[in-house]
Design an enzyme around this catalytic site. Structure first.
Site, PDB file in Angstrom:
ATOM      1  N   GLY A  79       3.440   3.328  13.743  1.00  0.00           N
ATOM      2  CA  GLY A  79       4.214   2.109  14.012  1.00  0.00           C
ATOM      3  C   GLY A  79       3.789   1.473  15.327  1.00  0.00           C
ATOM      4  O   GLY A  79       3.608   0.264  15.441  1.00  0.00           O
ATOM      5  N   GLU A 117       9.922  15.418  15.810  1.00  0.00           N
ATOM      6  CA  GLU A 117      10.276  15.356  14.394  1.00  0.00           C
ATOM      7  C   GLU A 117       9.395  16.332  13.626  1.00  0.00           C
ATOM      8  O   GLU A 117       8.172  16.205  13.629  1.00  0.00           O
ATOM      9  CB  GLU A 117      10.059  13.928  13.874  1.00  0.00           C
ATOM     10  CG  GLU A 117      10.437  13.763  12.423  1.00  0.00           C
ATOM     11  CD  GLU A 117      10.237  12.340  11.915  1.00  0.00           C
ATOM     12  OE1 GLU A 117       9.208  11.719  12.253  1.00  0.00           O
ATOM     13  OE2 GLU A 117      11.114  11.852  11.186  1.00  0.00           O
ATOM     14  N   LYS A 174       0.831  -1.207   0.000  1.00  0.00           N
ATOM     15  CA  LYS A 174       0.000   0.000   0.000  1.00  0.00           C
ATOM     16  C   LYS A 174       0.863   1.253   0.000  1.00  0.00           C
ATOM     17  O   LYS A 174       1.539   1.566   0.969  1.00  0.00           O
ATOM     18  CB  LYS A 174      -0.917   0.072   1.219  1.00  0.00           C
ATOM     19  CG  LYS A 174      -1.980   1.153   1.031  1.00  0.00           C
ATOM     20  CD  LYS A 174      -2.669   1.585   2.307  1.00  0.00           C
ATOM     21  CE  LYS A 174      -1.940   2.686   3.023  1.00  0.00           C
ATOM     22  NZ  LYS A 174      -1.883   3.963   2.278  1.00  0.00           N
ATOM     23  N   GLY A 221       7.046   4.799   8.361  1.00  0.00           N
ATOM     24  CA  GLY A 221       6.188   5.956   8.575  1.00  0.00           C
ATOM     25  C   GLY A 221       6.409   6.506   9.963  1.00  0.00           C
ATOM     26  O   GLY A 221       7.497   6.357  10.531  1.00  0.00           O
ATOM     27  N   SER A 222       5.386   7.095  10.530  1.00  0.00           N
ATOM     28  CA  SER A 222       5.558   7.779  11.801  1.00  0.00           C
ATOM     29  C   SER A 222       5.603   6.785  12.963  1.00  0.00           C
ATOM     30  O   SER A 222       5.056   5.683  12.890  1.00  0.00           O
ATOM     31  CB  SER A 222       4.401   8.760  12.005  1.00  0.00           C
ATOM     32  OG  SER A 222       3.181   8.076  11.962  1.00  0.00           O
ATOM     33  N   THR A 223       6.241   7.198  14.042  1.00  0.00           N
ATOM     34  CA  THR A 223       6.363   6.331  15.221  1.00  0.00           C
ATOM     35  C   THR A 223       4.997   6.011  15.805  1.00  0.00           C
ATOM     36  O   THR A 223       4.751   4.883  16.232  1.00  0.00           O
ATOM     37  CB  THR A 223       7.290   6.989  16.264  1.00  0.00           C
ATOM     38  OG1 THR A 223       8.594   7.102  15.690  1.00  0.00           O
ATOM     39  CG2 THR A 223       7.406   6.159  17.532  1.00  0.00           C
ATOM     40  N   GLU A 226      10.298   0.995  10.291  1.00  0.00           N
ATOM     41  CA  GLU A 226      11.233   2.102  10.071  1.00  0.00           C
ATOM     42  C   GLU A 226      10.460   3.360  10.420  1.00  0.00           C
ATOM     43  O   GLU A 226       9.555   3.754   9.682  1.00  0.00           O
ATOM     44  CB  GLU A 226      11.652   2.180   8.596  1.00  0.00           C
ATOM     45  CG  GLU A 226      12.240   0.905   8.052  1.00  0.00           C
ATOM     46  CD  GLU A 226      13.721   0.797   8.336  1.00  0.00           C
ATOM     47  OE1 GLU A 226      14.316   1.778   8.830  1.00  0.00           O
ATOM     48  OE2 GLU A 226      14.268  -0.279   8.070  1.00  0.00           O
ATOM     49  N   CYS A 278      13.293  10.867   6.961  1.00  0.00           N
ATOM     50  CA  CYS A 278      13.266  10.332   8.328  1.00  0.00           C
ATOM     51  C   CYS A 278      14.623  10.459   8.998  1.00  0.00           C
ATOM     52  O   CYS A 278      14.698  10.623  10.201  1.00  0.00           O
ATOM     53  CB  CYS A 278      12.795   8.893   8.322  1.00  0.00           C
ATOM     54  SG  CYS A 278      13.633   7.887   7.106  1.00  0.00           S
TER      55      CYS A 278
HETATM   56  P1  NAD Z   1       2.009   7.853   8.505  1.00  0.00           P
HETATM   57  O1  NAD Z   1       2.791   7.059   9.465  1.00  0.00           O
HETATM   58  O2  NAD Z   1       0.719   8.417   8.936  1.00  0.00           O
HETATM   59  O3  NAD Z   1       1.707   6.995   7.192  1.00  0.00           O
HETATM   60  C1  NAD Z   1       2.638   6.136   6.598  1.00  0.00           C
HETATM   61  C2  NAD Z   1       1.881   5.072   5.836  1.00  0.00           C
HETATM   62  O4  NAD Z   1       1.096   4.317   6.745  1.00  0.00           O
HETATM   63  C3  NAD Z   1       0.902   5.614   4.809  1.00  0.00           C
HETATM   64  O5  NAD Z   1       0.865   4.721   3.716  1.00  0.00           O
HETATM   65  C4  NAD Z   1      -0.403   5.595   5.538  1.00  0.00           C
HETATM   66  O6  NAD Z   1      -1.491   5.485   4.673  1.00  0.00           O
HETATM   67  C5  NAD Z   1      -0.265   4.347   6.373  1.00  0.00           C
HETATM   68  N1  NAD Z   1      -1.040   4.360   7.610  1.00  0.00           N
HETATM   69  C6  NAD Z   1      -1.284   5.417   8.423  1.00  0.00           C
HETATM   70  N2  NAD Z   1      -2.017   5.033   9.480  1.00  0.00           N
HETATM   71  C7  NAD Z   1      -2.224   3.716   9.354  1.00  0.00           C
HETATM   72  C8  NAD Z   1      -2.880   2.749  10.141  1.00  0.00           C
HETATM   73  N3  NAD Z   1      -3.457   3.071  11.291  1.00  0.00           N
HETATM   74  N4  NAD Z   1      -2.910   1.480   9.715  1.00  0.00           N
HETATM   75  C9  NAD Z   1      -2.298   1.139   8.568  1.00  0.00           C
HETATM   76  N5  NAD Z   1      -1.659   1.987   7.788  1.00  0.00           N
HETATM   77  C10 NAD Z   1      -1.608   3.276   8.159  1.00  0.00           C
HETATM   78  O7  NAD Z   1       2.952   8.962   7.993  1.00  0.00           O
HETATM   79  P2  NAD Z   1       2.578  10.179   7.040  1.00  0.00           P
HETATM   80  O8  NAD Z   1       1.183  10.666   7.210  1.00  0.00           O
HETATM   81  O9  NAD Z   1       2.968   9.755   5.705  1.00  0.00           O
HETATM   82  O10 NAD Z   1       3.526  11.266   7.663  1.00  0.00           O
HETATM   83  C11 NAD Z   1       3.280  11.744   8.976  1.00  0.00           C
HETATM   84  C12 NAD Z   1       4.548  11.803   9.763  1.00  0.00           C
HETATM   85  O11 NAD Z   1       5.225  10.538   9.729  1.00  0.00           O
HETATM   86  C13 NAD Z   1       5.558  12.766   9.208  1.00  0.00           C
HETATM   87  O12 NAD Z   1       5.321  14.065   9.644  1.00  0.00           O
HETATM   88  C14 NAD Z   1       6.829  12.192   9.742  1.00  0.00           C
HETATM   89  O13 NAD Z   1       7.069  12.607  11.056  1.00  0.00           O
HETATM   90  C15 NAD Z   1       6.613  10.717   9.752  1.00  0.00           C
HETATM   91  N6  NAD Z   1       7.203  10.039   8.588  1.00  0.00           N
HETATM   92  C16 NAD Z   1       8.285   9.253   8.749  1.00  0.00           C
HETATM   93  C17 NAD Z   1       8.840   8.621   7.669  1.00  0.00           C
HETATM   94  C18 NAD Z   1      10.018   7.740   7.756  1.00  0.00           C
HETATM   95  O14 NAD Z   1      10.580   7.414   6.735  1.00  0.00           O
HETATM   96  N7  NAD Z   1      10.422   7.292   8.922  1.00  0.00           N
HETATM   97  C19 NAD Z   1       8.306   8.802   6.420  1.00  0.00           C
HETATM   98  C20 NAD Z   1       7.175   9.597   6.266  1.00  0.00           C
HETATM   99  C21 NAD Z   1       6.629  10.187   7.364  1.00  0.00           C
END
Ligand code: NAD
Ligand code: MN
Length: 815
Positions: free
Chosen positions: A249, A397, A191, A244-246, A266, A300
């Protein structure tokens, strides 16, 4: 501007990259559908989302929003494809990955333009960094597919993998996840992030073109709350890989706790960029540009905390502000632009909110005098000074082009400030003194450390976090294990001795084994005889910080053997005892900084001291478990052999040196995880205990151990052995008591870095759930027993990998 004027001012003229081919592609594919089983599929719910160009705010095209039914179909396709794909010869899989890499290169410019349109990042970056690295990942993993049968013969793929990626490096994150997964024979449901789905679907088209078998890769675009959630919850997915975000995660760890799904995360970061006073300041300024303004800071591992030695701080900030005045921001398709657009208006607002908060909290903000374009989501490069380490902008962050700067005086202070964060993704160290730089690198809690460079990536060099930046690695050989399981795990059914076997009082020890091994002579008379009901002798205390201490509760637990006879008592440890033990384990962390040779010596010494008391240990096993004398002796002998194995491994499970495409090397170092909570299995109370504690110690971790509740005496008998084998105080701590209650305390403890839990399925679920406080690593058995006597199941690399984390230290060289 005419030629003369350009000549006079030496300003850049516009150099736009053509977008017409990308626009044609979009028109031809409008709207984009789901990619399931190699078909373009209309979403069951008929819903579509809009892809917006962040540089203009204009609609690019529409794409499908998957719901639960669509994810079900994708998982079904992946499941159906798995048996054949996992048995496809490595060479054939390698040919597919190679074909993908070639095709990616042939469409490199189209992919770069699409990525820039969809994400807002500059064409310079998509063209020169993102897309080349994407191809590199497929080439590199084509190599591992080819080598899997010889180099990973004892491993098997996991099955169907659910992968969820963010928007900051859309195609690159896809490559980091799909390449190793399919190279190792897994099938995938991916996804992409809602903001950036286009290149993933162009990638799907490439898969069709090269004829990848149907169902091996499925791509379901859509909302987190629908498609994302359906993947996380799906019962037929074997592993979730998430970037994605902590916070998300953390919620995924909670949602999958106890499900048996493997997980790699990650997550976020707040990485330090450390400048010592002997650094080359002009290089440092360019380094900072790459650290925090690369991809508009939406990285990140962005170097978002500038830590400067106090005596050069003013000079550096002066140079930096001058450089910021010359950064060019604007149309990301313009080849002369340094910074493009922020991915979305929502992200832009979030950056503005945190910047306002920084100002409100008293920090000093500086931005260049020029203004940003206003037709899209743009944010200027921003520098904060006068920031306190506890300020929100120094801890949170921001994920935008915002740098916070602080100063330090000594190297020790730099390390302390650098590690003053919950995260641990990356760090950058600048000094012309290689001695200093290489001394600092191991002290930083971060998965990647760049010396005199920053934000370098390569498929051969694993990437991933320490602490709340998550766990697991992507890239390198270490990254492959995220998509593998030991072969015995799939192929054997484990038959082990269980505690419910009644004591057979009349049974004779196997004289033959004991005679042959010369053990019979060494044994006290009682053990060569049918086991008598023993007298209650001593009550072992807890072992904390090298001392035997009474349980804080003041209570003891009665131990019964399997036929219900009372055989002794142990202390009933509590929350308080675990806390003391964790503190002691922390204080003993020097264990991991000592030499491997020294740790090997001590493990050999433990084995030696156990061997001199083997009959006594065997006797204890008979008493507690009702096993035969022969079984008991075999367990003791195997435990001694196992101690020898890990003494041997101590100085042999080492890192490697990579040669990424740069002038320099990358040192992949294996470091201890830190404090490990070890919850021992019921079966084989001595061998289970030693099989877990020994690898943890060998790799330099310190341990808080909870022995098997039914048979803790085999572990507590080890106190005297540890004491007489020069094990430093606090390196091993043992707390007896109610296993699941104590284990929960370990799992919740913020100073514990990993919990190994070999108990019930329900207990494993609690551990995984409770681990999310500090996002510690977990390794749980889900109630499945191992044959601890079997070398494949009971010792070796699987244990050593759990006991270590890889840090990649990038060391460029040359003038
Ligand atoms: P996010 O963690 O909200 O989303 C990342 C991915 O996870 C997206 O594909 C999203 O659709 C999916 N997702 C979100 N909530 C979910 C859930 N409950 N169940 C399953 N999938 C879910 O991150 P974002 O909205 O893309 O960015 C928000 C913050 O995350 C940024 O401001 C940044 O701090 C952080 N971020 C970190 C990284 C990294 O590489 N570590 C990358 C992008 C964003
Ligand atoms: Mn977009």
């Amino acid at each position: 501007m005419d030629v003369m004027e350009i000549f006079e001012s030496m300003a850049y003229g516009p150099a736009p990259e053509a977008s017409s081919l990308a626009l044609d592609w979009m028109r031809a594919h409008q709207p984009l559908q789901l990619f399931i089983n190699n078909q373009w599929v209309i979403p069951v719910g008929g819903q579509y989302l809009e892809s917006i160009n962040p540089a203009t705010g204009k609609l690019l095209m529409r794409f499908a929003a998957a719901g639960k039914a669509d994810v079900d179909a994708a998982v079904q396709a992946a499941r159906a494809a798995f048996p054949l794909w996992s048995k496809t010869p490595g060479h054939v899989r390698a040919r597919y990955l190679y074909a993908i890499a070639r095709q990616l290169q042939k469409h490199a410019r189209l992919l770069a333009v699409l990525e820039t349109l969809d994400n807002g990042k500059s064409i310079r970056e998509t063209r020169d960094i993102d897309i080349p690295l994407v191809a590199r990942h497929f080439y590199y993993h084509a190599g591992w597919a080819q080598l899997m049968e010889s180099e990973l013969a004892d491993y098997r793929p996991l099955g169907v993998v659910g992968q969820i990626i963010p928007w900051n490096f859309p195609l690159l994150m896809l490559a980091w996840k799909i390449a190793p997964a399919i190279a190792m024979g897994n099938t995938v449901v991916m996804k992409p992030a809602r903001n950036t789905s286009l290149t993933a679907l162009k990638f799907a088209e490439i898969l069709q073109e090269i004829g990848l078998p149907a169902g091996v890769v499925n791509i379901v675009t859509g909302e987190a709350s629908a498609a994302g959630d359906a993947i996380v919850q799906h019962p037929d997915i074997n592993k979730i890989a998430f970037t994605g975000s902590t916070n998300v995660g953390r919620s995924i760890r909670q949602a999958t706790a106890g499900s048996g799904k493997r997980l790699s995360l990650e997550l976020g970061g707040k990485s330090p960029f450390i400048v010592f006073d002997d650094a080359d300041l002009d290089s440092v300024v360019e380094g900072i540009v790459d650290a925090i303004w690369f991809n508009q800071g939406q990285v990140c591992c962005a170097g978002s905390r500038l830590l400067v030695q106090e005596n050069i701080s003013e000079r550096l900030l002066h140079k930096l502000r001058a450089r910021m005045e010359h950064l060019r921001i604007g149309d990301p398709l313009d080849k002369t632009v340094d910074m493009g657009a922020i991915v979305s208006p929502a992200q832009l607002r979030e950056i503005q909110r945190l910047v306002d908060l920084g100002v409100a909290e008293g920090a000093e903000m500086w931005q260049p005098t020029w203004t940003c374009p206003t037709n899209g989501s743009f944010f200027p490069p921003t520098l904060f000074t006068n920031v306190t380490p506890a300020a929100t902008i120094a801890q949170v962050e921001i994920f935008g082009p915002v740098l916070v700067s602080m100063t330090f005086r000594t190297p020790a202070e730099a390390v302390e400030l650098a590690n003053n964060t919950l995260y641990g993704l990356a760090a950058s160290v600048w000094s012309e003194n290689i001695n200093l730089a290489l001394d600092i690198a191991p002290k930083l809690k971060a998965g990647s450390v760049w010396l005199n460079c920053t934000n370098l990536f390569d498929a051969a060099c694993g990437f991933g976090g320490y602490r709340e930046s998550g766990y697991g690695r992507e890239g390198g050989k270490e990254g492959l294990y995220e998509y593998l399981q030991p072969a015995w795990f799939v192929e054997h059914t484990t038959q082990v001795h269980s505690l419910s076997i009644p004591v057979q009082m009349g049974e004779q020890p196997a004289q033959e084994y004991l005679t042959n091994t010369g053990l019979l002579q060494a044994m006290p008379a009682t053990i060569a005889q049918p086991v008598p009901v023993p007298a209650i002798d001593r009550t072992p205390k807890l072992f904390i910080g090298g001392k035997q201490v009474r349980a804080d509760s003041g209570y003891s637990r009665t131990l019964l053997n399997p036929s219900g006879q009372r055989i002794g008592e142990v202390g009933d440890g509590s929350r308080k005892d675990i806390r003391n033990a964790v503190e002691a384990a922390h204080k003993a962390s020097g264990w991991g900084n000592g030499t491997a040779h020294n740790r090997a010596q001590i493990l050999f010494y433990i084995a030696e001291n156990m061997a001199t008391r083997d009959a006594e240990f065997a006797h204890r096993l008979v008493l507690q478990t009702g096993c035969t004398d022969e079984e008991a002796m075999r367990e003791v002998e195997t435990a001694i052999s196992r101690l020898f194995s890990y003494a041997a491994w101590t100085d042999k499970f080492e890192g490697s040196v990579h040669r990424p495409p740069m002038r320099g090397v990358t040192l992949a170092m294996r470091e201890p995880v830190g404090v490990i909570g070890v919850v021992s299995p019921d079966e084989h109370p001595l061998l289970g205990f030693i099989s877990l504690v020994a690898p943890a110690l060998a790799m330099g971790n310190t341990v808080v151990s909870i022995p098997a509740p039914q048979a803790p005496l085999s572990a507590t008998d080890c106190y005297q052995i540890f004491e007489t084998s020069d094990v430093p105080a606090g390196v091993v701590n043992i707390v007896t008591g109610e296993r699941d209650v104590l284990a929960q305390v370990l799992a919740e403890h913020h100073d514990v870095n990993s919990v190994w839990y070999f108990g019930s399925h329900a207990g494993a679920k609690n551990i995984e759930f409770a681990s999310t406080g500090n996002m510690k690593r977990t390794w749980v058995s889900y109630g499945r027993q191992r044959n601890w006597f079997d070398r494949q199941q009971g010792e070796g690399e699987e244990f050593l990998r759990e006991a270590t984390q890889v840090k990649n230290i990038w060391v460029p060289y040359g003038e």
